[in-house]
Design an enzyme around this catalytic site. Structure first.
Site, PDB file in Angstrom:
ATOM      1  CG  ASP A 107      -3.971   8.279  -6.154  1.00 34.03           C
ATOM      2  OD1 ASP A 107      -2.776   8.489  -5.131  1.00 34.03           O
ATOM      3  OD2 ASP A 107      -5.307   8.188  -5.304  1.00 34.03           O
ATOM      4  CG  MET A 108      -2.967   4.805 -12.856  1.00 27.63           C
ATOM      5  SD  MET A 108      -3.456   5.810 -14.032  1.00 27.63           S
ATOM      6  CE  MET A 108      -1.199   5.801 -14.799  1.00 27.63           C
ATOM      7  NE  ARG A 158       1.269   5.834  -4.765  1.00 24.38           N
ATOM      8  CZ  ARG A 158       0.306   6.505  -4.730  1.00 24.38           C
ATOM      9  NH1 ARG A 158      -0.816   6.498  -5.513  1.00 24.38           N
ATOM     10  NH2 ARG A 158       0.246   7.887  -3.951  1.00 24.38           N
TER      11      ARG A 158
HETATM   12  P1  FDA Z   1      -3.048  -8.215  -2.425  1.00 22.54           P
HETATM   13  O1  FDA Z   1      -3.975  -8.086  -2.027  1.00 22.54           O
HETATM   14  O2  FDA Z   1      -2.291  -8.702  -3.638  1.00 22.54           O
HETATM   15  O3  FDA Z   1      -2.755  -9.233  -1.250  1.00 22.54           O
HETATM   16  C1  FDA Z   1      -1.424 -10.042  -0.612  1.00 22.54           C
HETATM   17  C2  FDA Z   1      -1.274  -9.895   0.763  1.00 22.54           C
HETATM   18  O4  FDA Z   1      -0.766  -8.850   1.289  1.00 22.54           O
HETATM   19  C3  FDA Z   1      -2.037 -10.521   1.033  1.00 22.54           C
HETATM   20  O5  FDA Z   1      -2.097 -12.304   1.033  1.00 22.54           O
HETATM   21  C4  FDA Z   1      -1.368 -10.371   2.949  1.00 22.54           C
HETATM   22  O6  FDA Z   1      -0.658 -10.958   3.596  1.00 22.54           O
HETATM   23  C5  FDA Z   1      -0.971  -9.120   2.612  1.00 22.54           C
HETATM   24  N1  FDA Z   1      -2.015  -8.531   2.882  1.00 22.54           N
HETATM   25  C6  FDA Z   1      -3.295  -7.326   1.933  1.00 22.54           C
HETATM   26  N2  FDA Z   1      -4.442  -6.648   2.348  1.00 22.54           N
HETATM   27  C7  FDA Z   1      -4.529  -6.855   3.664  1.00 22.54           C
HETATM   28  C8  FDA Z   1      -5.372  -6.665   4.922  1.00 22.54           C
HETATM   29  N3  FDA Z   1      -6.088  -5.627   4.551  1.00 22.54           N
HETATM   30  N4  FDA Z   1      -4.563  -7.339   5.975  1.00 22.54           N
HETATM   31  C9  FDA Z   1      -3.340  -7.931   5.657  1.00 22.54           C
HETATM   32  N5  FDA Z   1      -3.133  -8.306   4.979  1.00 22.54           N
HETATM   33  C10 FDA Z   1      -3.445  -7.805   3.921  1.00 22.54           C
HETATM   34  N6  FDA Z   1      -4.211   1.031  -6.750  1.00 22.54           N
HETATM   35  C11 FDA Z   1      -4.509   1.984  -8.225  1.00 22.54           C
HETATM   36  O7  FDA Z   1      -5.309   1.287  -9.167  1.00 22.54           O
HETATM   37  N7  FDA Z   1      -4.092   3.035  -8.317  1.00 22.54           N
HETATM   38  C12 FDA Z   1      -3.480   4.085  -7.303  1.00 22.54           C
HETATM   39  O8  FDA Z   1      -3.399   5.130  -7.184  1.00 22.54           O
HETATM   40  C13 FDA Z   1      -3.543   2.691  -5.781  1.00 22.54           C
HETATM   41  N8  FDA Z   1      -2.926   3.696  -4.878  1.00 22.54           N
HETATM   42  C14 FDA Z   1      -2.613   2.803  -3.767  1.00 22.54           C
HETATM   43  C15 FDA Z   1      -1.209   3.839  -3.036  1.00 22.54           C
HETATM   44  C16 FDA Z   1      -1.187   3.184  -2.244  1.00 22.54           C
HETATM   45  C17 FDA Z   1      -0.285   3.747  -0.737  1.00 22.54           C
HETATM   46  C18 FDA Z   1      -1.158   1.348  -1.552  1.00 22.54           C
HETATM   47  C19 FDA Z   1      -0.232   0.780  -0.317  1.00 22.54           C
HETATM   48  C20 FDA Z   1      -2.147   0.854  -3.040  1.00 22.54           C
HETATM   49  C21 FDA Z   1      -2.810   1.265  -3.614  1.00 22.54           C
HETATM   50  N9  FDA Z   1      -3.930   0.968  -5.296  1.00 22.54           N
HETATM   51  C22 FDA Z   1      -4.057   1.896  -5.654  1.00 22.54           C
HETATM   52  C23 FDA Z   1      -4.062  -0.515  -4.472  1.00 22.54           C
HETATM   53  C24 FDA Z   1      -3.467  -1.630  -4.859  1.00 22.54           C
HETATM   54  O9  FDA Z   1      -3.771  -1.505  -6.345  1.00 22.54           O
HETATM   55  C25 FDA Z   1      -4.020  -2.397  -4.360  1.00 22.54           C
HETATM   56  O10 FDA Z   1      -5.204  -2.691  -5.157  1.00 22.54           O
HETATM   57  C26 FDA Z   1      -3.982  -2.798  -3.032  1.00 22.54           C
HETATM   58  O11 FDA Z   1      -3.237  -2.699  -2.763  1.00 22.54           O
HETATM   59  C27 FDA Z   1      -3.739  -4.406  -2.414  1.00 22.54           C
HETATM   60  O12 FDA Z   1      -2.834  -5.154  -2.918  1.00 22.54           O
HETATM   61  P2  FDA Z   1      -1.329  -5.415  -1.991  1.00 22.54           P
HETATM   62  O13 FDA Z   1      -0.685  -5.265  -3.053  1.00 22.54           O
HETATM   63  O14 FDA Z   1      -1.212  -4.987  -0.994  1.00 22.54           O
HETATM   64  O15 FDA Z   1      -1.215  -7.314  -1.704  1.00 22.54           O
END
Ligand code: FDA
Length: 278
Positions: A107-108, A158
């Protein structure tokens, strides 16, 4: 015991419940990335204990037919103690992974850890000829260079938007800008990587964009989402793509659950309804 409401996001407290969760996911064609909850240990014993717990989990997994790997936070296995401790503990985990040909993600965490994390990833990934993955955060301005740096390194990247509140001098702060660069990094990766791309986002726009780029360049990729988030979409996407679910487990579930609840109004509403029994 973990209350049912938190079980949506956490795969139980023990390795046994985590493996049970892996089986349920695998039955739905979803692979699992297991994370033992824990971070920021300044006590070396706690860091060593979690490193040993990961090695034990890998051995347990090797005795099954389950499709899962692990992901580790650097500060969980000693980075807050010293870089040497982190690397020694990572080496111990990777030695076990080598025995069973298993994949290890890192992870980061916040920007103060980026160099140490990426240097360790590069060294271990080169030594293993792959079998390792690391997370890169689109919100950090340095990430463009890091994405180029890892184009020819074996292993997986990732790509996430970034979960940490970083200073504006080194990070993009607006959602729009982060979405824009996320798309640009995807383009670079699909054009220049031979594979090993993990699109870790719940954002349908980013997943559609990854699919378009995949069709254009034929570069393989996987989708990663968190346990308890867009589970229906995970199942549907798994019919067409390789989907990996990031599933945390362990005794330290409360703060993780709290973070999940706080990041979206919908989650907080869901929690409230469950508590009120409606
Ligand atoms: P974002 O929050 O920008 O939302 C965009 C859209 O996605 C929303 O408008 C909606 O449509 C959909 N969506 C998002 N969340 C939803 C929910 N709860 N329910 C329904 N729809 C939703 N960060 C980090 O700094 N270090 C790390 O190692 C990791 N590792 C990691 C692994 C994995 C598998 C994931 C999925 C995420 C991470 N992250 C992470 C977290 C990442 O940096 C980020 O904060 C979150 O994934 C939120 O960003 P999104 O791209 O998911 O969507």
């Amino acid at each position: 015991m973990i209350p049912p409401i938190a079980r949506r996001f956490v795969a139980g407290e023990t390795p046994a419940t985590a493996l049970e969760h892996v089986r349920e996911c695998n039955d739905r064609d979803i692979k699992v990335v297991l994370n033992l909850l824990g971070e920021h240990y300044d006590d070396p014993t706690a860091a060593d204990d979690d490193a040993r717990a990961y090695a034990a989990l890998l051995s347990d997994l090797a005795d099954t037919d389950l499709d899962a790997c692990i992901t580790i936070k650097p500060s969980q296995i000693g980075l807050d103690v010293s870089e040497a401790r982190f690397r020694d503990n990572l080496r111990g985990v990777v030695d076990t992974a080598d025995e069973h040909d298993q994949f290890v993600w890192i992870d980061m965490e916040n920007h103060t850890t980026t160099d140490a994390t990426l240097d360790a990833f590069e060294e271990f990934a080169e030594a293993r000829g792959g079998g390792m993955g690391v997370c890169l955060q689109a919100n950090l301005k340095r990430t463009r260079d890091d994405i180029e740096r890892f184009a020819d390194v074996p292993g997986k990247i990732r790509l996430v938007k970034g979960a940490y509140d970083e200073p504006p001098a080194i990070a993009y702060k607006s959602k729009e800008r982060i979405n824009e660069v996320y798309g640009e990094y995807l383009e670079y990766m699909f054009e220049n990587y031979g594979g090993g791309i993990a699109v870790a986002s719940h954002d349908p726009v980013m997943i559609d964009r990854a699919n378009e780029l995949h069709e254009e360049h034929a570069t393989p990729f996987e989708i990663q989402m968190l346990m308890g988030v867009r589970e229906d979409a995970q199942e549907e996407l798994a019919h067409e793509y390789e989907v990996h679910q990031y599933a945390p487990y362990g005794g330290k579930w409360l703060s993780y659950f709290y973070r999940r609840m706080m990041e979206r109004k919908e989650n907080a509403g869901f929690a409230l309804r469950a508590i009120l029994g409606r």
